[in-house]
Each structure stands twice: as structure tokens, then as C-alpha cells.
Scaffold this motif. Structure first.
Motif, PDB file in Angstrom:
ATOM      1  N   ASN A  96      -6.496  -1.558 -23.222  1.00  0.00           N
ATOM      2  CA  ASN A  96      -7.660  -1.547 -22.670  1.00  0.00           C
ATOM      3  C   ASN A  96      -7.566  -2.219 -21.154  1.00  0.00           C
ATOM      4  OD1 ASN A  96      -9.953  -1.083 -23.667  1.00  0.00           O
ATOM      5  ND2 ASN A  96     -10.206  -2.516 -23.114  1.00  0.00           N
ATOM      6  N   SER A  97      -6.952  -3.790 -21.029  1.00  0.00           N
ATOM      7  CA  SER A  97      -6.984  -4.439 -19.656  1.00  0.00           C
ATOM      8  C   SER A  97      -6.948  -3.416 -18.873  1.00  0.00           C
ATOM      9  CB  SER A  97      -6.040  -5.596 -19.847  1.00  0.00           C
ATOM     10  OG  SER A  97      -5.172  -5.055 -19.976  1.00  0.00           O
ATOM     11  N   PRO A  98      -5.558  -2.808 -18.253  1.00  0.00           N
ATOM     12  CA  PRO A  98      -5.535  -1.869 -17.231  1.00  0.00           C
ATOM     13  C   PRO A  98      -6.313  -0.916 -16.661  1.00  0.00           C
ATOM     14  CG  PRO A  98      -3.568  -2.490 -19.210  1.00  0.00           C
ATOM     15  CD  PRO A  98      -4.371  -2.888 -19.892  1.00  0.00           C
ATOM     16  N   ILE A  99      -7.113  -0.722 -17.933  1.00  0.00           N
ATOM     17  CA  ILE A  99      -8.000   0.453 -17.697  1.00  0.00           C
ATOM     18  C   ILE A  99      -9.272  -0.114 -16.836  1.00  0.00           C
ATOM     19  CG2 ILE A  99     -10.120   2.171 -18.367  1.00  0.00           C
ATOM     20  CD1 ILE A  99      -7.571   3.331 -19.958  1.00  0.00           C
ATOM     21  N   LEU A 100      -9.518  -1.486 -17.599  1.00  0.00           N
ATOM     22  CA  LEU A 100     -10.864  -2.237 -16.421  1.00  0.00           C
ATOM     23  C   LEU A 100     -10.233  -3.015 -15.460  1.00  0.00           C
ATOM     24  CD1 LEU A 100     -13.118  -4.111 -16.930  1.00  0.00           C
ATOM     25  CD2 LEU A 100     -11.818  -5.868 -18.556  1.00  0.00           C
ATOM     26  N   GLY A 101      -9.037  -2.952 -15.048  1.00  0.00           N
ATOM     27  CA  GLY A 101      -8.121  -3.088 -14.133  1.00  0.00           C
ATOM     28  C   GLY A 101      -9.000  -2.353 -13.088  1.00  0.00           C
ATOM     29  N   LEU A 102      -8.682  -0.843 -13.687  1.00  0.00           N
ATOM     30  CA  LEU A 102      -8.621   0.153 -12.486  1.00  0.00           C
ATOM     31  C   LEU A 102     -10.116   0.558 -12.251  1.00  0.00           C
ATOM     32  CD1 LEU A 102      -6.661   2.922 -11.475  1.00  0.00           C
ATOM     33  CD2 LEU A 102      -7.338   3.550 -13.711  1.00  0.00           C
ATOM     34  N   LEU A 103     -10.155  -0.324 -13.483  1.00  0.00           N
ATOM     35  CA  LEU A 103     -12.417   0.686 -13.033  1.00  0.00           C
ATOM     36  C   LEU A 103     -12.941  -0.300 -12.159  1.00  0.00           C
ATOM     37  CD1 LEU A 103     -15.286   2.370 -13.996  1.00  0.00           C
ATOM     38  CD2 LEU A 103     -15.316  -0.289 -15.648  1.00  0.00           C
ATOM     39  N   THR A 104     -12.825  -1.400 -11.803  1.00  0.00           N
ATOM     40  CA  THR A 104     -12.923  -2.546 -10.986  1.00  0.00           C
ATOM     41  C   THR A 104     -12.440  -2.447  -9.505  1.00  0.00           C
ATOM     42  OG1 THR A 104     -13.262  -4.700 -12.721  1.00  0.00           O
ATOM     43  CG2 THR A 104     -12.689  -5.321 -10.976  1.00  0.00           C
ATOM     44  N   LEU A 105     -11.110  -1.783  -9.369  1.00  0.00           N
ATOM     45  CA  LEU A 105     -10.160  -1.281  -8.237  1.00  0.00           C
ATOM     46  C   LEU A 105     -11.604   0.126  -7.542  1.00  0.00           C
ATOM     47  CD1 LEU A 105      -7.762  -2.235  -6.137  1.00  0.00           C
ATOM     48  CD2 LEU A 105      -7.136   0.179  -7.933  1.00  0.00           C
ATOM     49  N   GLY A 106     -11.437   0.972  -8.927  1.00  0.00           N
ATOM     50  CA  GLY A 106     -12.007   1.754  -7.830  1.00  0.00           C
ATOM     51  C   GLY A 106     -13.850   1.443  -7.577  1.00  0.00           C
ATOM     52  N   MET A 107     -14.601   0.405  -8.525  1.00  0.00           N
ATOM     53  CA  MET A 107     -15.886   0.547  -8.218  1.00  0.00           C
ATOM     54  C   MET A 107     -16.130  -0.362  -6.941  1.00  0.00           C
ATOM     55  SD  MET A 107     -17.502  -0.155 -11.663  1.00  0.00           S
ATOM     56  CE  MET A 107     -19.052  -0.192 -10.588  1.00  0.00           C
ATOM     57  N   PHE A 108     -15.092  -1.046  -6.101  1.00  0.00           N
ATOM     58  CA  PHE A 108     -15.557  -2.284  -5.061  1.00  0.00           C
ATOM     59  C   PHE A 108     -13.889  -2.738  -4.291  1.00  0.00           C
ATOM     60  CE2 PHE A 108     -16.749  -3.996  -9.710  1.00  0.00           C
ATOM     61  CZ  PHE A 108     -18.238  -4.215  -9.299  1.00  0.00           C
ATOM     62  N   PHE A 109     -13.081  -1.319  -4.748  1.00  0.00           N
ATOM     63  CA  PHE A 109     -11.986  -1.949  -3.211  1.00  0.00           C
ATOM     64  C   PHE A 109     -12.392  -0.202  -2.758  1.00  0.00           C
ATOM     65  CE2 PHE A 109     -11.208  -5.356  -6.063  1.00  0.00           C
ATOM     66  CZ  PHE A 109     -11.152  -6.217  -5.336  1.00  0.00           C
ATOM     67  N   PRO A 110     -12.886   0.127  -1.685  1.00  0.00           N
ATOM     68  CA  PRO A 110     -13.030   1.071  -1.275  1.00  0.00           C
ATOM     69  C   PRO A 110     -11.952   2.007  -0.495  1.00  0.00           C
ATOM     70  CG  PRO A 110     -14.933  -0.167  -0.417  1.00  0.00           C
ATOM     71  CD  PRO A 110     -14.074  -0.759  -1.105  1.00  0.00           C
ATOM     72  N   LYS A 111     -11.123   1.122   0.085  1.00  0.00           N
ATOM     73  CA  LYS A 111      -9.558   2.184   0.345  1.00  0.00           C
ATOM     74  C   LYS A 111      -8.877   2.005  -0.547  1.00  0.00           C
ATOM     75  CE  LYS A 111     -10.611   1.209   4.974  1.00  0.00           C
ATOM     76  NZ  LYS A 111     -11.174   2.556   6.176  1.00  0.00           N
ATOM     77  N   ALA A 112      -9.279   1.843  -1.689  1.00  0.00           N
ATOM     78  CA  ALA A 112      -7.862   1.637  -2.974  1.00  0.00           C
ATOM     79  C   ALA A 112      -7.877   3.451  -3.131  1.00  0.00           C
ATOM     80  CB  ALA A 112      -7.939   1.213  -4.066  1.00  0.00           C
ATOM     81  N   GLY A 113      -6.626   3.765  -3.015  1.00  0.00           N
ATOM     82  CA  GLY A 113      -7.113   5.440  -3.307  1.00  0.00           C
ATOM     83  C   GLY A 113      -5.390   6.044  -4.740  1.00  0.00           C
ATOM     84  N   ALA A 114      -5.720   6.758  -4.421  1.00  0.00           N
ATOM     85  CA  ALA A 114      -4.284   7.384  -6.141  1.00  0.00           C
ATOM     86  C   ALA A 114      -2.857   6.428  -5.404  1.00  0.00           C
ATOM     87  CB  ALA A 114      -4.348   9.131  -5.718  1.00  0.00           C
ATOM     88  N   PHE A 115      -2.518   6.648  -5.126  1.00  0.00           N
ATOM     89  CA  PHE A 115      -1.388   5.764  -4.801  1.00  0.00           C
ATOM     90  C   PHE A 115      -1.784   4.060  -5.170  1.00  0.00           C
ATOM     91  CE2 PHE A 115       1.711   3.157  -2.144  1.00  0.00           C
ATOM     92  CZ  PHE A 115       2.651   3.336  -2.778  1.00  0.00           C
ATOM     93  N   SER A 116      -2.907   3.101  -4.255  1.00  0.00           N
ATOM     94  CA  SER A 116      -2.714   2.056  -4.983  1.00  0.00           C
ATOM     95  C   SER A 116      -2.887   2.023  -6.641  1.00  0.00           C
ATOM     96  CB  SER A 116      -4.177   1.939  -4.278  1.00  0.00           C
ATOM     97  OG  SER A 116      -3.783   1.688  -2.760  1.00  0.00           O
ATOM     98  N   ALA A 117      -3.594   3.241  -6.969  1.00  0.00           N
ATOM     99  CA  ALA A 117      -4.173   2.900  -9.061  1.00  0.00           C
ATOM    100  C   ALA A 117      -3.307   2.850  -9.163  1.00  0.00           C
ATOM    101  CB  ALA A 117      -5.522   4.096  -8.703  1.00  0.00           C
TER     102      ALA A 117
END
Length: 559
Positions: A419-440
Motif C-alpha cells: 500500500n505504501s508504494p501506491i501512496l508514494g506514487l499518488l503523492t508523486l503524481g499530484m505534487f510533482f508536475p515534472k514526474a512522468g511515466a519513467f519516473s513513476a
């Protein structure tokens, strides 16, 4: 091992309780829209009132795990788990004013649709697989709890209990959809509250509140300390930070709750549901922590596991109920029904969510003609899948029975891994505009590899840390609780010490399960952010509604 034979009154209460939920499922299957569309079956057409949904959210938190396993964990390790309650003061405003309005603005019934739009289809598929494994594992533990309760303290077999609970949960979820789940969750929450309030009150009346405090103080159950050592199972730092991530993940990055947030008819109602459900859960955590302390006071110098009256500490709360109220007509039936109510709530919620995302997100990737099928066909398919999931949950419960670790520790580990990796991914997607599929993908893969590597090393190279800090010699001949504390002072011994002198070895092989949550979220965000700096062709999502924007949240909250 001591057992308790259920009486006719107990059986009558339990059977009436279970039949009631089957009737609820049949009612919603044959009324209204008869669950003919996937939207009605999964989110009730988004028209459910906020109060029953808030009770449903609360009920999905308070499974048999929290009623049985959590106080058993306190019984074995001390009161420090209650510090997770303090995280509610941060979680409540973040969820109500940031995540819930953001979710509702996406206009979808699936959190994984967001991952597809924000990153790509591959990231969506990976997160769906992780979620399904996580929920099926968790629900296996949830079903295991009432089965353990019945098999340990009564003459009902473990296999029979698992099969009955799994079948009833699957049938009534499949028939009634989210409306049946929400209504029965509301009733289950009330039954659960009775179970969790009555037992500590009865036990306190028997022991005396002053004796509860004195006995636990003498046994160092109230010891509080701060440590960054990963092997320290009771450090406030690990419990607060790890507990915050675990709890925050359960509230926000969980399709089960996402489905409830978007099923409410208004944004204001959704906020009310968040505040009420989480406040109730905070109070509930305090109650179950106290229940663990009461159980310790009752069995302080006559541990039922050490004296072979039960087989494992996870059964200490049902055993306490038997000792205190076994002769009271109907109480054990009500108590077992309370445990079943939490199980039914969690299983139905999880099975409903899994079925929805498989039909809504997963199958369209491999079944091109599914989108052309009627809504009735999709709804029927979701109901069939819920029955399949119920079978998988039952099978997983038998697997859980092979592990001897305390149930709450297994849950902490499982949520840290999945569950924690999904929370991390959600946070990355919502608050880091430059993060793309490769980063995720890079952040997610790194988190999974590191956490699972540590888990494998812990299994291959066990550190054999003691289960609790302090050991008290058993003396079941003493029956006066006022004498417990003085006896404990004279016979207590400090046992906590790693078996290796290597600092690295201790902190990796002996790592507390709380730290898997910290690692799971941290690595996704840190690695994802660093990789985003290398992505040259990544689109900037700054102007998109797929990125959290403060103004959008303010506007949304005023609607």
C-alpha cells in the motif's frame, strides 16, 4: 487448551445476524435499479447520503483485526501504538481539503484511471496488480480473525468458520452492491461499538481502574522513548511516522475508500464523512489500546499462552471475554457477532472494489469488445468476480494460518510492501508536475525491490528479537489484583537486546515492520523526483487537473 461450548442462545444470535445481511443483499438486488449498471453497483450512482458512507468508512477500518489483533499487540508490546492517533490531526485536514476534492474532480469511479491519465497504461496495470494482491492478502487476514476466535475458544472448527464467513460476505456483496455494503456497514459499526465498549468496561469493573494503571506501570507497559534504530519495535518515531503513513495510505491511496468518497452526493458531504469517520476511528483506537492494557492487567502474572490455555496471543481478547462473561446468556453470541460484523464490512468493501476495478480498468485492456457490452452484462460480470474473489480470500486465510507472527505485525508488513508504494506514487503524481511515466515506474520498482529484498533477508537470517521487552514469571495462585503490581516489581526481567553486535545487521534483519511503510513511500517519492530531473520529453502537467492546485481545491470546496 480451554474451550467454550456455544449455547443455543449464542447460535441463535449469530445465525440471525448473518441471515439479516443476506436479506439486505437480496433487497437491494431486487429493488431500485436492481444493480443493473456498474456505476450503480459500485458507487450507488454517486447519490448516497454522507452519514451512512461515513459510518461505512469507519466500519471498513474497524475489522476484527483492530478489535482482536490490535489489543493483543498492545498486550504483548505496550501502549505506544496509541501514538498513531495523533497522526489524525494531520491526516484529517489533508484528506478533507486536498485529496477528497481532488478525487471527486476526476469524475471517475477508479483511482487507477488517474494513474493511467497521469502516467500511462503500464503504470495503471502495475498499481492495479499491487492493489489486488494487497487487498486479497489483507482480506485473508480479516477472515482469519473470526475463524481463529471460534477455533481457539470454542469447539467450532477453523475450516468451517473460514468457509461460512467467506461465502456470506461474497454473496451479499455480489447481490446488493455498494448500497448493501454501506447500509450494513452502518449497522455493523453500531454492533462493533457495543463489542469494543462493553468488554473493557466489564473488565475494568472486575479489576478496578487503579489496578489497571498500577499493574501496567509496574510491568513498564507505559515506557515511552525515542529512537531511530530500525530494530526498535516500540520507538515513538517509528510508530508515529510509520503509523501515519500506514493510516494515511488506508484513507487516501486505497480504492476501497476512493469508491466511497465519490459515491457521496456532494463535496461538502464528502468532507463531513471524512471528519466523522476518522474522528470515530481515533476514539476507537484509544479504546482498543485500553482494552489491550486491561487484558494485560487481567492476565499479568498468569499468561494464558504460557499456561497453555490458548495457543497464541492473538486469541487473548476472545479468551478474556470468555473468562469475564462466559456465563452471561447471549453475551458471547453478541461478542462473536461483533467480530463477524467487522469481518463482513471489510471483506465486502474490498471484494466490491476489486470487482469494480477489474471490470472498469483491467478487462478493457485485454477484452476489446467489453466496452460494447451492456451495463447489465458488466454489472453481472462484477458480481461473478466478487464471488471468485471470495473464494480466493478463503484460500488465503488458510495460508495465513501457517504463520505464527502476531496478526497486526503481518498487516503492518503487508501494507508496507503493497500500500505504501501506491501512496508514494499518488503523492508523486499530484505534487510533482515534472514526474512522468519513467519516473513513476522507476520509483515504484525501486521501492518494491528494496522492501522485498529486506523481507527475504529477514526470513533467511532471522535476528530472533524477543517478542516483548519485559518478562514476568507466572504465578496463577495469586487472585488479588492489588497484589499483582508488587509481585511484578519483584519478578520482572528486562530482555530486549539484539543478538548481533553489527549495527547494519540489526537495523536491516531486525527492522520493525513500521519501517517498511516509511521505505515504501520515501523511495517512490525520492527516486521518482530524481528521475524526473532526467526526463527531457516529459510534458508539464502544471495546467492540468491531474495535478493538485490550491485554487482548484478552494473552488471545489465552495461548490
Amino acid at each position: 487448551m480451554e474451550t467454550y461450548s456455544l449455547k443455543i442462545t449464542d447460535y441463535t444470535i449469530i445465525i440471525a445476524f448473518l441471515l439479516f445481511y443476506l436479506v439486505i443483499g437480496l433487497y437491494y438486488a431486487l429493488s431500485g435499479g436492481k444493480q443493473r449498471t456498474i456505476k450503480e453497483w459500485s458507487i450507488g450512482d454517486g447519490e448516497i447520503h454522507w452519514f451512512p458512507v461515513s459510518m461505512s468508512i469507519f466500519a471498513s477500518f474497524v475489522s476484527g483485526i483492530s478489535m482482536i489483533a490490535l489489543p493483543a499487540f498492545v498486550y504483548a508490546n505496550g501502549y505506544l501504538y496509541v501514538f498513531t492517533v495523533s497522526s489524525c490531526f494531520v491526516i484529517l485536514p489533508l484528506t478533507a481539503w486536498v485529496f477528497v476534492p481532488f478525487y471527486r474532480s476526476l469524475n471517475t469511479i477508479s483511482m487507477f484511471t488517474y494513474f493511467e491519465k497521469r502516467f500511462n497504461n503500464k503504470v495503471k496495470i502495475i498499481t492495479m496488480v499491487i492493489f489486488i494482491i494487497n487487498i486479497l492478502t489483507y482480506l485473508g487476514v480479516v477472515v482469519y480473525i473470526p475463524a481463529l476466535t471460534l477455533s481457539v475458544i470454542t469447539d467450532v472448527s477453523f475450516s468451517q468458520a473460514i468457509i461460512v464467513v467467506g461465502i456470506i460476505c461474497s454473496i451479499y456483496t455480489a447481490l446488493g452492491g455498494i448500497k448493501a455494503v454501506v447500509l450494513t456497514d452502518t449497522i455493523q459499526a453500531l454492533i462493533f461499538i457495543f463489542g469494543i465498549v462493553s468488554l473493557p468496561l466489564i473488565a475494568t469493573w472486575e479489576i478496578g481502574f487503579k489496578n489497571v494503571i498500577r499493574i501496567n506501570s509496574a510491568a513498564h507497559m507505559f515506557d515511552t522513548y525515542f529512537s531511530f534504530a530500525a530494530y526498535d519495535q516500540n520507538s515513538i518515531f517509528a510508530i508515529f511516522v510509520g503509523g501515519f503513513i500506514l493510516y494515511f495510505g488506508l484513507v487516501t491511496s486505497n480504492q476501497v475508500q476512493f469508491q466511497r468518497f465519490v459515491s457521496i452526493h456532494s463535496d461538502r458531504g464528502a468532507k463531513k464523512a471524512v471528519y466523522l469517520s476518522n474522528c470515530l476511528f481515533a476514539v476507537y483506537l484509544i479504546l482498543v489500546t485500553y482494552l489491550g492494557l486491561v487484558a494485560y492487567a487481567y492476565f499479568a502474572i498468569c499468561d494464558p499462552v504460557e499456561t497453555k490455555r490458548i495457543t497464541r496471543k492473538d486469541a487473548v481478547i476472545p479468551f478474556l471475554a470468555i473468562q469475564l462473561m462466559g456465563k452471561t446468556t447471549g453475551y458471547i453470541g453478541i461478542f462473536i457477532s461483533a467480530i463477524f460484523s467487522g469481518t463482513l464490512s471489510s471483506v465486502s468493501s474490498g471484494v466490491s472494489s476489486i470487482s469494480s476495478i477489474i471490470v472498469y480498468n483491467a478487462l478493457p485492456n485485454i477484452w476489446n469488445g467489453l466496452s460494447a457490452k451492456s451495463e447489465l452484462f458488466k454489472s453481472s460480470l462484477a458480481k461473478i468476480l466478487s464471488l471468485v474473489c471470495g473464494i480466493l480470500v478463503i484460500l488465503n486465510s488458510f495460508v495465513i494460518n501457517m504463520y505464527k507472527e502476531q496478526i497486526l505485525s503481518i498487516c503492518m508488513l503487508q501494507f508496507g510492501l503493497f500500500n505504501s508504494p501506491i501512496l508514494g506514487l499518488l503523492t508523486l503524481g499530484m505534487f510533482f508536475p515534472k514526474a512522468g511515466a519513467f519516473s513513476a515506474f522507476g520509483g515504484l520498482l525501486t521501492s518494491l525491490i528494496v522492501n522485498f529484498t529486506i523481507l527475504v533477508l529477514k526470513q533467511l537470517l532471522p535476528l530472533n528479537l524477543p517478542k516483548s521487552k519485559y518478562i514476568v514469571n507466572n504465578n496463577c495462585s495469586i487472585s488479588n489484583y492489588s497484589e499483582y503490581s508488587s509481585y511484578i516489581d519483584e519478578h520482572i526481567s528486562y530482555t530486549f537486546a539484539p543478538s548481533s553486535d553489527s549495527y547494519i545487521y540489526n537495523n536491516i534483519i531486525g527492522m520493525s515492520n513500521y519501517w517498511h511503510n516509511i521505505i515504501g513511500v520515501g523511495l517512490v517519492i525520492i527516486v521518482g523526483y530524481l528521475l524526473s530531473l532526467l526526463e527531457s520529453n516529459t510534458s508539464d502537467f502544471q495546467s492540468s487537473k491531474l495535478i493538485f492546485r490550491k485554487k482548484a481545491v478552494i473552488v471545489q470546496s465552495e461548490i
